[in-house]
Each structure stands twice: as C-alpha cells, then as structure tokens.
Design an enzyme around this catalytic site. Sequence first.
Site, mmCIF file in Angstrom:
data_model
loop_
_atom_site.group_PDB
_atom_site.id
_atom_site.type_symbol
_atom_site.label_atom_id
_atom_site.label_comp_id
_atom_site.label_asym_id
_atom_site.label_seq_id
_atom_site.Cartn_x
_atom_site.Cartn_y
_atom_site.Cartn_z
ATOM 1 N N HIS A 63 38.248 -4.744 8.983
ATOM 2 C CA HIS A 63 39.012 -4.847 7.736
ATOM 3 C C HIS A 63 40.507 -4.997 7.981
ATOM 4 O O HIS A 63 41.274 -5.218 7.043
ATOM 5 C CB HIS A 63 38.713 -3.667 6.795
ATOM 6 C CG HIS A 63 39.338 -2.376 7.180
ATOM 7 N ND1 HIS A 63 38.660 -1.393 7.850
ATOM 8 C CD2 HIS A 63 40.579 -1.891 6.969
ATOM 9 C CE1 HIS A 63 39.447 -0.357 8.028
ATOM 10 N NE2 HIS A 63 40.628 -0.634 7.509
ATOM 11 N N ASP A 118 32.150 -2.413 10.886
ATOM 12 C CA ASP A 118 33.597 -2.564 10.725
ATOM 13 C C ASP A 118 34.286 -2.496 12.087
ATOM 14 O O ASP A 118 34.902 -1.491 12.449
ATOM 15 C CB ASP A 118 34.118 -1.470 9.781
ATOM 16 C CG ASP A 118 35.586 -1.643 9.428
ATOM 17 O OD1 ASP A 118 36.147 -2.718 9.720
ATOM 18 O OD2 ASP A 118 36.164 -0.704 8.854
ATOM 19 N N SER A 211 43.595 2.792 10.813
ATOM 20 C CA SER A 211 42.346 2.025 10.911
ATOM 21 C C SER A 211 42.260 1.274 12.229
ATOM 22 O O SER A 211 43.217 0.654 12.672
ATOM 23 C CB SER A 211 42.259 1.021 9.768
ATOM 24 O OG SER A 211 42.108 1.666 8.544
#
Length: 259
Positions: A63, A118, A211
């Site tokens: 992402h 992810d 992230s």
Amino acid sequence: MWLQILFLVLSVGRIDAAPPGQSRVVGGYKCEKNSQPWQVAVINRYLCGGVLIDPSWVITAAHCYSHNYHVLLGRNNLFKDEPFAQYRVVNQSFPHPDYNPFFMKNHTLFPGDDHSNDLMLLHLSEPADITDGVKVIDLPTEEPKVGSTCLASGWSSTKPLEWEFPDDLQCVNINILSNEKCIKAHTQMVTDVMLCAGELEGGKDTCNGDSGGPLLCDGVLQGITSWSSVPCGETNRPAIYTKLIKFTSWIKEVMKENS
C-alpha cells in the site's frame, strides 16, 4: 539532494498510505544508535518504512506503492549528517500480485476489507554498501510463536491522531498475539497471511508512517507493518503485520528473476 526530497515530503504533510499503514510508533523509545541497520526510510509522496533483505532489495508494504521512490539507509536521525548514511534510487517495484490494487490508491479501511498480501519488493538502482550501519537481515525460516517478544521501528508520529514526528528512529516492544484476538478486534478481514501483534492494554503500537517497516520477533524478521485501528494504540486493538514466512518463496523468486 536527498535532504531536499525529504524536506519536500515533510512540508506537504509527512503521512503514510494511511490507515492500512496507520503505523506510527506510539509508546516506544529512541532506538539505540545503529541497532536497526536493516531499517530503511522509503520516500515517495509519503514516508514509509522498509527492510533491507539484500544489498539490492528492500521489502516494504504494497500500500506504499507509488511511481517514484528514493530510499535512505543507515540512518538513525533523518536530518543530521551521519557517517553510515546512504541514498539510493529505486528502479523497479514489485507489489505482490495478489494484493488488491484498489488499496494502492484508496487508503480508507472499511468493514470487510481484505488487505492480505500487503508486501512489495523494491529493486535498488545501485546496491547498498554493507557497513556497520547498513546490514541486510535474513528472511524467516520458521513460524513465529504466539507470545514471542517483538520489536517494531519507524520514524512516524509518536502520539495518536497528532502529527508529532521524531527525527530519531523509534522502537517499540510488543508481543505476538493469536489471530483470533485481531479477528475480535477488527471489522476488516484477518487472514492466515497476517500476524496479530501489540498490547491488549493499549498504549504501544505502530501507526502512521511506519508501514512496511520491520517486525522482529525474538531477533528474527517475521513481519512488516501493514495496518491497524484509528487512532492507534487503543485498548484491545492490536495491529496487523504481513506474515513473511508465507511469502519467502515468492520473494526469492522475484529477486532471482530480476537481479
């Protein structure tokens, strides 16, 4: 040059691909200098974390996908001159083919969303120089165990719902929990390619900007930061990490075919 890029990113709002990466270190502490030499700062429109798994390869979250990336290696402080600091350009990115591409552009979490797979590989235009401050870390060879002590790290906001970003790399100690804990905690899908980690009493978490950063459990790289609740660090809301042991074959195949 890289400092100009970093200041530009921060001037427009140092945010990560939010909520799937609602990943900032909350309730943590300043990492010991050079203790996380595989930690990477991935710079595009956002700031994401990453992990150096080969001199030419960084792993991060899918992402965090963008069209242009730069990476900073060997850094403890993002703004000071440091002896081990390196800058590299990314010339190719490889999001996992089964990651839902919708979430590369839309970063809002909705009930029932499935953010499985992810992860993304970034190929560096020039290999990193391996030094005392820049090192690779091996992929896992065994499943992580529930109850394992873990460490996550990153440069993002240290307070939930506030844009307070540290210059120095932050670490936080959390534990692997059963996926059932995260299934109860979240309305989004929690699958067997995800790890549930955090503190049920709250106060310690990864959040906005971390992230793609590393989750080390008992000293082994087991996950990368994926998503969590908003705000982060809430009671009974542990975070979700991509479970790397499920992807080692894919990672090795991509690296072999594109080196």
